[in-house]
Structures are given as structure tokens and as C-alpha cells.
Design a protein around this motif. Sequence first.
Motif, PDB file in Angstrom:
ATOM      1  N   GLY A  79      -7.024   5.727  -2.776  1.00 15.99           N
ATOM      2  CA  GLY A  79      -6.401   6.926  -1.393  1.00 15.99           C
ATOM      3  C   GLY A  79      -5.517   6.210  -0.721  1.00 15.99           C
ATOM      4  N   GLU A  80      -5.930   4.437  -0.141  1.00 18.75           N
ATOM      5  CA  GLU A  80      -4.677   3.495   0.379  1.00 18.75           C
ATOM      6  C   GLU A  80      -3.102   3.296  -0.197  1.00 18.75           C
ATOM      7  OE1 GLU A  80      -6.510   0.179   2.231  1.00 18.75           O
ATOM      8  OE2 GLU A  80      -6.631  -0.568   0.793  1.00 18.75           O
ATOM      9  N   GLU A  81      -1.844   3.181   0.122  1.00 15.07           N
ATOM     10  CA  GLU A  81      -0.530   3.066   0.043  1.00 15.07           C
ATOM     11  C   GLU A  81      -0.797   1.428   0.016  1.00 15.07           C
ATOM     12  OE1 GLU A  81       2.145   5.868  -1.213  1.00 15.07           O
ATOM     13  OE2 GLU A  81       0.159   7.231  -1.391  1.00 15.07           O
ATOM     14  N   PRO A  82       0.091   1.261  -0.796  1.00 12.56           N
ATOM     15  CA  PRO A  82       0.025  -0.248  -0.781  1.00 12.56           C
ATOM     16  C   PRO A  82       0.288  -0.850   0.499  1.00 12.56           C
ATOM     17  CG  PRO A  82       1.879   0.788  -2.413  1.00 12.56           C
ATOM     18  CD  PRO A  82       1.418   1.820  -1.388  1.00 12.56           C
ATOM     19  N   LEU A  83       1.686  -0.347   1.276  1.00  9.09           N
ATOM     20  CA  LEU A  83       2.217  -1.273   2.340  1.00  9.09           C
ATOM     21  C   LEU A  83       0.010  -0.968   3.659  1.00  9.09           C
ATOM     22  CD1 LEU A  83       3.115  -2.554   5.008  1.00  9.09           C
ATOM     23  CD2 LEU A  83       4.197  -0.070   5.427  1.00  9.09           C
ATOM     24  N   GLN A  84      -0.224   0.268   3.188  1.00  8.57           N
ATOM     25  CA  GLN A  84      -1.380   0.088   4.026  1.00  8.57           C
ATOM     26  C   GLN A  84      -2.498  -0.735   3.500  1.00  8.57           C
ATOM     27  OE1 GLN A  84      -2.720   4.031   3.217  1.00  8.57           O
ATOM     28  NE2 GLN A  84      -3.407   4.298   5.582  1.00  8.57           N
ATOM     29  N   SER A  85      -2.919  -1.245   2.239  1.00 12.80           N
ATOM     30  CA  SER A  85      -3.352  -1.912   1.480  1.00 12.80           C
ATOM     31  C   SER A  85      -2.939  -3.597   2.434  1.00 12.80           C
ATOM     32  CB  SER A  85      -3.586  -1.986   0.255  1.00 12.80           C
ATOM     33  OG  SER A  85      -4.211  -0.654  -0.215  1.00 12.80           O
ATOM     34  N   ALA A  86      -1.545  -3.035   2.599  1.00 16.36           N
ATOM     35  CA  ALA A  86      -1.021  -4.918   2.427  1.00 16.36           C
ATOM     36  C   ALA A  86      -1.579  -5.626   3.816  1.00 16.36           C
ATOM     37  CB  ALA A  86       0.610  -4.933   2.538  1.00 16.36           C
ATOM     38  N   GLN A  87      -1.614  -4.066   5.130  1.00 16.45           N
ATOM     39  CA  GLN A  87      -1.633  -4.928   6.175  1.00 16.45           C
ATOM     40  C   GLN A  87      -2.997  -4.709   6.589  1.00 16.45           C
ATOM     41  OE1 GLN A  87      -0.259  -0.495   7.392  1.00 16.45           O
ATOM     42  NE2 GLN A  87       1.674  -1.622   8.048  1.00 16.45           N
ATOM     43  N   ARG A  88      -3.844  -4.359   5.119  1.00 21.29           N
ATOM     44  CA  ARG A  88      -5.408  -4.604   5.947  1.00 21.29           C
ATOM     45  C   ARG A  88      -5.410  -5.445   5.086  1.00 21.29           C
ATOM     46  NH1 ARG A  88      -8.470  -4.669   2.098  1.00 21.29           N
ATOM     47  NH2 ARG A  88      -7.575  -2.546   0.537  1.00 21.29           N
ATOM     48  N   GLU A  89      -5.200  -5.992   3.810  1.00 23.29           N
ATOM     49  CA  GLU A  89      -5.621  -7.376   3.592  1.00 23.29           C
ATOM     50  C   GLU A  89      -5.206  -8.891   4.601  1.00 23.29           C
ATOM     51  OE1 GLU A  89      -7.441  -8.378   1.012  1.00 23.29           O
ATOM     52  OE2 GLU A  89      -7.599  -6.593   0.396  1.00 23.29           O
ATOM     53  N   LEU A  90      -3.959  -8.688   5.142  1.00 23.53           N
ATOM     54  CA  LEU A  90      -3.236  -9.737   5.924  1.00 23.53           C
ATOM     55  C   LEU A  90      -3.932  -9.964   7.194  1.00 23.53           C
ATOM     56  CD1 LEU A  90      -1.106 -11.442   6.947  1.00 23.53           C
ATOM     57  CD2 LEU A  90       0.362  -9.598   8.038  1.00 23.53           C
ATOM     58  N   ARG A  91      -4.261  -8.492   8.068  1.00 26.64           N
ATOM     59  CA  ARG A  91      -5.614  -8.569   8.902  1.00 26.64           C
ATOM     60  C   ARG A  91      -7.327  -9.277   8.459  1.00 26.64           C
ATOM     61  NH1 ARG A  91      -6.101  -3.753  11.464  1.00 26.64           N
ATOM     62  NH2 ARG A  91      -7.518  -4.942  12.999  1.00 26.64           N
ATOM     63  N   GLU A  92      -7.380  -8.702   6.515  1.00 24.40           N
ATOM     64  CA  GLU A  92      -8.556  -9.512   6.854  1.00 24.40           C
ATOM     65  C   GLU A  92      -8.828 -10.883   6.309  1.00 24.40           C
ATOM     66  OE1 GLU A  92     -10.614  -5.113   4.396  1.00 24.40           O
ATOM     67  OE2 GLU A  92      -9.938  -6.964   3.588  1.00 24.40           O
ATOM     68  N   GLU A  93      -7.899 -11.197   5.386  1.00 23.53           N
ATOM     69  CA  GLU A  93      -8.013 -12.498   5.388  1.00 23.53           C
ATOM     70  C   GLU A  93      -7.013 -13.218   5.931  1.00 23.53           C
ATOM     71  OE1 GLU A  93      -6.216 -12.939   1.277  1.00 23.53           O
ATOM     72  OE2 GLU A  93      -7.901 -11.445   0.304  1.00 23.53           O
TER      73      GLU A  93
END
Length: 175
Positions: A79-93
Motif C-alpha cells: 500500500g505504500e508509494e515509493p516515496l513514502q517507503s523511501a522516507q520511512r527507510e531513511l528515518r529508520e536506518e
Amino acid sequence: MERCLSSKRLYEGKILNLRVDQVEVSRNGRRTTREVVEHRSAVAVLARDGEGRFLLVRQFRYPLNAEIVEIPAGLMERGEEPLQSAQRELREETGYRASKWTPMPAIFSSPGFSDEKLFVFLAEELAWDPLRPDDDEDIALLRFDDEQARALLGSSDPQDAKTLMALAWYFARAK
């Protein structure tokens, strides 16, 4: 082109499935077997801080039995769009969020046997805003200046392909 004659699913997993297809090659009519890894789409982020340093991560990669240096990356959630996923991954990692996002070319990681599509972004104008990392990851944050990043591009040691592509794209654009 190739036409699928039959397909057999051998494995269904959390992030990938494996199937074996019998295909006919249209150019010569020959029949052959194709092993296909169906892989969830993923994202990768080339992040650059206000001091001109790239945020890279060092993490253990089980299939390689080694730690490698790479740009932050991860699977897209359903259900995530690519940009949403990228934003989440940057913050997590890395613990950082970015206010400026530039799409880079999307890539297929290994099109000879996998359908994995990797959406890549350049993230700039960073601010500290961490999310809890995934429980199964042990990641060390690294900062590379331009010289150190270019050294990765010139190294003969095995490297992470998405990281090399992102850095090469960045430096080619920066000319």
C-alpha cells in the motif's frame, strides 16, 4: 519475446516467491526453462547532509556472510508509494528525514532471474527525526565525503550495485 507454456510455484515466502516456467523462445521456437524470483519492490536512498557528506550504512548481509557499506534501502510495505517507503527507510536506518527529494532512475536489480524493481531517490536538506529501526537489523551509520564516495566507485572490491549506481548518477549529474 518468450511465451510461457507452463509455470510451477516452488516456494512462497515473506519477501519473495520462486517459480519455474517452461517457455518457448519466439525467435527460434526452442523450449527452455526459466527460474524466476518474484521479489517485492524496494526503495533506496542516496542521502546528502548539509555538510556535503553522504549518509551510508554498514550492515551484515546474511547471503554474503559479510558486512557491506550501502545506501539506506528496504522493501516497500503493502500500500505504500515509493516515496513514502523511501522516507520511512531513511528515518529508520539513519534517523534523518529529508525535505528535498529527487527521483533517480529506477532499476531492476538482477533482471536475468528476478523481477525486483528498486526505486531510488536523492534525499537532501536533512533533519534529525528518527523512527525505530526494524528489530532484525543492526545498522551503523557512516558519513562519506565526495572523495571517500568516489573511492567506492574506483574500488576493485565487490560493492553493492544500488550504491554504485546512485553514486555514479550523482557524480555524473554534478559535472
